[in-house]
Design a protein around this motif. Structure first.
Motif, PDB file in Angstrom:
ATOM      1  N   GLU A   1      52.851  48.937  34.009  1.00  0.00           N
ATOM      2  CA  GLU A   1      53.614  47.778  35.220  1.00  0.00           C
ATOM      3  C   GLU A   1      53.468  46.542  34.702  1.00  0.00           C
ATOM      4  O   GLU A   1      53.741  44.784  35.410  1.00  0.00           O
ATOM      5  CB  GLU A   1      52.557  47.953  36.290  1.00  0.00           C
ATOM      6  CG  GLU A   1      53.409  48.884  37.186  1.00  0.00           C
ATOM      7  CD  GLU A   1      53.064  48.944  38.312  1.00  0.00           C
ATOM      8  OE1 GLU A   1      52.582  48.267  39.065  1.00  0.00           O
ATOM      9  OE2 GLU A   1      53.194  50.031  39.649  1.00  0.00           O
ATOM     10  N   GLY A   2      52.452  45.960  33.574  1.00  0.00           N
ATOM     11  CA  GLY A   2      52.219  44.568  32.754  1.00  0.00           C
ATOM     12  C   GLY A   2      51.138  44.357  33.424  1.00  0.00           C
ATOM     13  O   GLY A   2      51.505  42.473  33.791  1.00  0.00           O
ATOM     14  N   ARG A   3      50.551  44.944  33.750  1.00  0.00           N
ATOM     15  CA  ARG A   3      49.101  44.283  34.429  1.00  0.00           C
ATOM     16  C   ARG A   3      47.795  44.189  33.552  1.00  0.00           C
ATOM     17  O   ARG A   3      48.205  45.021  33.418  1.00  0.00           O
ATOM     18  CB  ARG A   3      48.958  44.855  35.695  1.00  0.00           C
ATOM     19  CG  ARG A   3      50.338  45.208  37.220  1.00  0.00           C
ATOM     20  CD  ARG A   3      50.238  45.241  38.852  1.00  0.00           C
ATOM     21  NE  ARG A   3      50.733  45.319  38.892  1.00  0.00           N
ATOM     22  CZ  ARG A   3      51.081  44.077  40.198  1.00  0.00           C
ATOM     23  NH1 ARG A   3      50.374  43.098  40.042  1.00  0.00           N
ATOM     24  NH2 ARG A   3      52.289  43.727  40.609  1.00  0.00           N
ATOM     25  N   PRO A   4      47.085  43.289  34.559  1.00  0.00           N
ATOM     26  CA  PRO A   4      45.470  43.634  33.375  1.00  0.00           C
ATOM     27  C   PRO A   4      45.569  45.188  33.733  1.00  0.00           C
ATOM     28  O   PRO A   4      45.245  45.149  34.895  1.00  0.00           O
ATOM     29  CB  PRO A   4      44.949  42.681  33.932  1.00  0.00           C
ATOM     30  CG  PRO A   4      45.660  41.677  34.879  1.00  0.00           C
ATOM     31  CD  PRO A   4      46.632  42.714  34.912  1.00  0.00           C
TER      32      PRO A   4
ATOM     33  N   ALA B   1      48.873  50.691  34.352  1.00  0.00           N
ATOM     34  CA  ALA B   1      48.535  49.159  34.668  1.00  0.00           C
ATOM     35  C   ALA B   1      49.251  48.282  33.325  1.00  0.00           C
ATOM     36  O   ALA B   1      50.276  47.525  32.996  1.00  0.00           O
ATOM     37  CB  ALA B   1      46.764  48.117  33.886  1.00  0.00           C
ATOM     38  N   LYS B   2      49.017  49.087  32.589  1.00  0.00           N
ATOM     39  CA  LYS B   2      50.518  49.231  30.539  1.00  0.00           C
ATOM     40  C   LYS B   2      51.737  49.362  31.687  1.00  0.00           C
ATOM     41  O   LYS B   2      53.300  48.304  31.118  1.00  0.00           O
ATOM     42  CB  LYS B   2      49.807  49.469  29.931  1.00  0.00           C
ATOM     43  CG  LYS B   2      48.361  49.160  29.510  1.00  0.00           C
ATOM     44  CD  LYS B   2      48.216  48.329  29.177  1.00  0.00           C
ATOM     45  CE  LYS B   2      46.652  47.762  27.980  1.00  0.00           C
ATOM     46  NZ  LYS B   2      46.016  46.640  28.128  1.00  0.00           N
TER      47      LYS B   2
ATOM     48  N   ARG C   1      43.852  37.999  37.164  1.00  0.00           N
ATOM     49  CA  ARG C   1      44.366  38.746  38.733  1.00  0.00           C
ATOM     50  C   ARG C   1      45.193  39.882  38.662  1.00  0.00           C
ATOM     51  O   ARG C   1      45.992  39.668  37.878  1.00  0.00           O
ATOM     52  CB  ARG C   1      44.439  37.736  39.456  1.00  0.00           C
ATOM     53  CG  ARG C   1      42.920  37.160  39.411  1.00  0.00           C
ATOM     54  CD  ARG C   1      43.811  35.348  40.303  1.00  0.00           C
ATOM     55  NE  ARG C   1      44.060  35.996  41.955  1.00  0.00           N
ATOM     56  CZ  ARG C   1      42.805  36.748  43.025  1.00  0.00           C
ATOM     57  NH1 ARG C   1      41.893  36.086  42.468  1.00  0.00           N
ATOM     58  NH2 ARG C   1      43.443  36.809  44.288  1.00  0.00           N
ATOM     59  N   GLY C   2      45.276  40.322  40.210  1.00  0.00           N
ATOM     60  CA  GLY C   2      46.144  41.201  39.827  1.00  0.00           C
ATOM     61  C   GLY C   2      46.989  42.598  38.951  1.00  0.00           C
ATOM     62  O   GLY C   2      47.850  43.210  38.773  1.00  0.00           O
ATOM     63  N   GLY C   3      46.060  42.586  38.428  1.00  0.00           N
ATOM     64  CA  GLY C   3      45.373  44.349  37.770  1.00  0.00           C
ATOM     65  C   GLY C   3      44.975  45.735  38.197  1.00  0.00           C
ATOM     66  O   GLY C   3      44.920  46.085  39.822  1.00  0.00           O
ATOM     67  N   ILE C   4      44.310  46.469  37.712  1.00  0.00           N
ATOM     68  CA  ILE C   4      44.853  47.965  38.201  1.00  0.00           C
ATOM     69  C   ILE C   4      43.284  48.028  37.378  1.00  0.00           C
ATOM     70  O   ILE C   4      42.570  47.814  36.373  1.00  0.00           O
ATOM     71  CB  ILE C   4      45.645  48.941  37.235  1.00  0.00           C
ATOM     72  CG1 ILE C   4      47.143  48.904  37.128  1.00  0.00           C
ATOM     73  CG2 ILE C   4      45.011  50.614  38.072  1.00  0.00           C
ATOM     74  CD1 ILE C   4      47.425  48.314  39.094  1.00  0.00           C
TER      75      ILE C   4
ATOM     76  N   ASP D   1      44.760  35.178  34.653  1.00  0.00           N
ATOM     77  CA  ASP D   1      45.379  36.439  33.586  1.00  0.00           C
ATOM     78  C   ASP D   1      45.181  37.480  33.885  1.00  0.00           C
ATOM     79  O   ASP D   1      45.463  38.299  32.972  1.00  0.00           O
ATOM     80  CB  ASP D   1      45.675  35.703  32.570  1.00  0.00           C
ATOM     81  CG  ASP D   1      43.794  35.225  31.040  1.00  0.00           C
ATOM     82  OD1 ASP D   1      42.638  35.202  32.779  1.00  0.00           O
ATOM     83  OD2 ASP D   1      43.772  35.674  30.387  1.00  0.00           O
TER      84      ASP D   1
ATOM     85  N   HIS E   1      45.345  44.509  41.800  1.00  0.00           N
ATOM     86  CA  HIS E   1      46.990  45.472  42.526  1.00  0.00           C
ATOM     87  C   HIS E   1      46.729  47.358  43.517  1.00  0.00           C
ATOM     88  O   HIS E   1      46.728  47.425  44.172  1.00  0.00           O
ATOM     89  CB  HIS E   1      47.834  44.549  42.045  1.00  0.00           C
ATOM     90  CG  HIS E   1      48.800  46.523  41.966  1.00  0.00           C
ATOM     91  ND1 HIS E   1      49.584  46.201  42.854  1.00  0.00           N
ATOM     92  CD2 HIS E   1      49.208  47.343  42.082  1.00  0.00           C
ATOM     93  CE1 HIS E   1      51.129  46.471  43.329  1.00  0.00           C
ATOM     94  NE2 HIS E   1      50.480  47.956  42.945  1.00  0.00           N
TER      95      HIS E   1
END
Length: 310
Positions: A47-50, A44-45, A17-20, A15, A119
């Motif tokens: 794009e819905g990323r961590p 991050a927010k 992974r794939g973050g900024i 959950d 990412h």
């Protein structure tokens, strides 16, 4: 709320992974650091990323120049809380040692991509990394597996905000300037130790805190506030503190010794955080305990006045 702590030697949970990732050391987490982390968190927010803020511990300087005097402005625990309060989901700790120091810039970026699925990354314009500090923002931008953004330095007045500038202000006895640059005062956290209890015998019982790896601000008397770590609620203690070696007493001991007003609880073995708000005077040796206690009474009166609006 604290951010989740990740170690660079362990894979990230799915959950996260794939973050900024905001890359830097972020000691002090001053206005410039906040701008870098803020860009990563907003990205991050969006794009819905961590959102992950990275830091290095120990500081790379400690590895390359182990005899360097203490200079830290925050502990790892404090950074974890500050990053979380800023909106980060996780703090990524790069445990800096010989192995990381020998890692090439390309391998460092590969680690971000492969182990953490990063990412994107956000750095300050002067950020360097990898063996020989050969990696730069250009290295990040050239890597095909990751997107990179750069945040320019933040100015306060005519100068760039930097940890070095904050340290110089503290060493000069100007905690207010340091607080302006950090957006909060320097706060020293530690476990209250048993001392020789001289303060108790003269009517000023103090909580003795070791300075450990923190920078040594100018020795002297400060107006302080404090909180008890882990205590529910928002109780704020006010007091006056001696930071230094206590020249009145032998042998010299380097400590932070706050005396809290209207407070008589047992703090031994508890973790507290003491914020330095105002420098009142340098340390001094007095002609006996009567002269010392008279000056301490004046110091406390001045501290009460300075802290009245807190």
């Amino acid at each position: 709320m604290s951010a989740t702590r990740l170690e660079h030697t362990e894979p990230a949970p799915e959950d996260l992974r794939g973050g900024i990732v905001a890359l830097g050391n972020f000691d002090g987490f001053h206005r410039g650091h906040q701008a870098v982390a803020g860009e990563a968190i907003a990205w991050a927010k969006a794009e819905g990323r961590p959102a992950i803020v990275a830091t290095f511990d120990p500081h790379p300087v400690r590895h390359f120049r182990p005899d360097t005097p203490p200079f830290r402005l925050t502990t790892l625990d404090q950074r974890q809380e500050l990053f979380g309060a800023a909106g980060a989901d996780a703090m990524l700790v790069f445990n800096f040692g010989a192995e990381l120091a020998a890692t090439s810039p390309d391998d460092f970026v590969a680690l971000l991509v492969e182990r953490f699925g990063a990412h994107g990354v956000v750095t300050g314009a002067d950020f360097t990394f990898g063996k020989g500090a050969a990696g730069s923002v250009a290295t990040l931008a050239a890597h095909p597996g990751i997107e990179a953004r750069v945040v320019e330095a933040v100015n306060a007045g005519e100068e760039i905000v930097s940890s070095s500038r904050i340290r110089e202000a503290l060493k000069a006895g100007d905690p207010q300037e340091a607080a302006r640059l950090m957006t909060r005062p320097l706060a020293i956290r530690g476990i209250v130790q048993h001392g020789d209890k001289v303060g108790r015998t003269i009517g000023y019982p103090t909580a003795n805190l070791p300075l450990d790896h923190y920078l040594r601000p100018r020795y002297g008397i400060y107006a302080v506030t404090a909180s008890i770590v882990g205590e529910p609620g928002d109780r704020l203690l006010k007091g006056a503190a001696n930071l230094g070696i206590r020249p009145q007493f032998d042998p010299p001991k380097e400590l932070l010794e706050p005396f809290f007003f209207d407070f008589d609880e047992d703090l031994y073995g508890r973790e507290i955080e003491v914020a330095l708000h105002h420098f009142i005077r340098p340390e001094a040796k007095f002609d006996g305990l009567d002269a010392l206690t008279a000056q301490m009474a004046r110091d406390c009166d001045e501290a009460r006045r300075l802290l009245a609006h807190y």
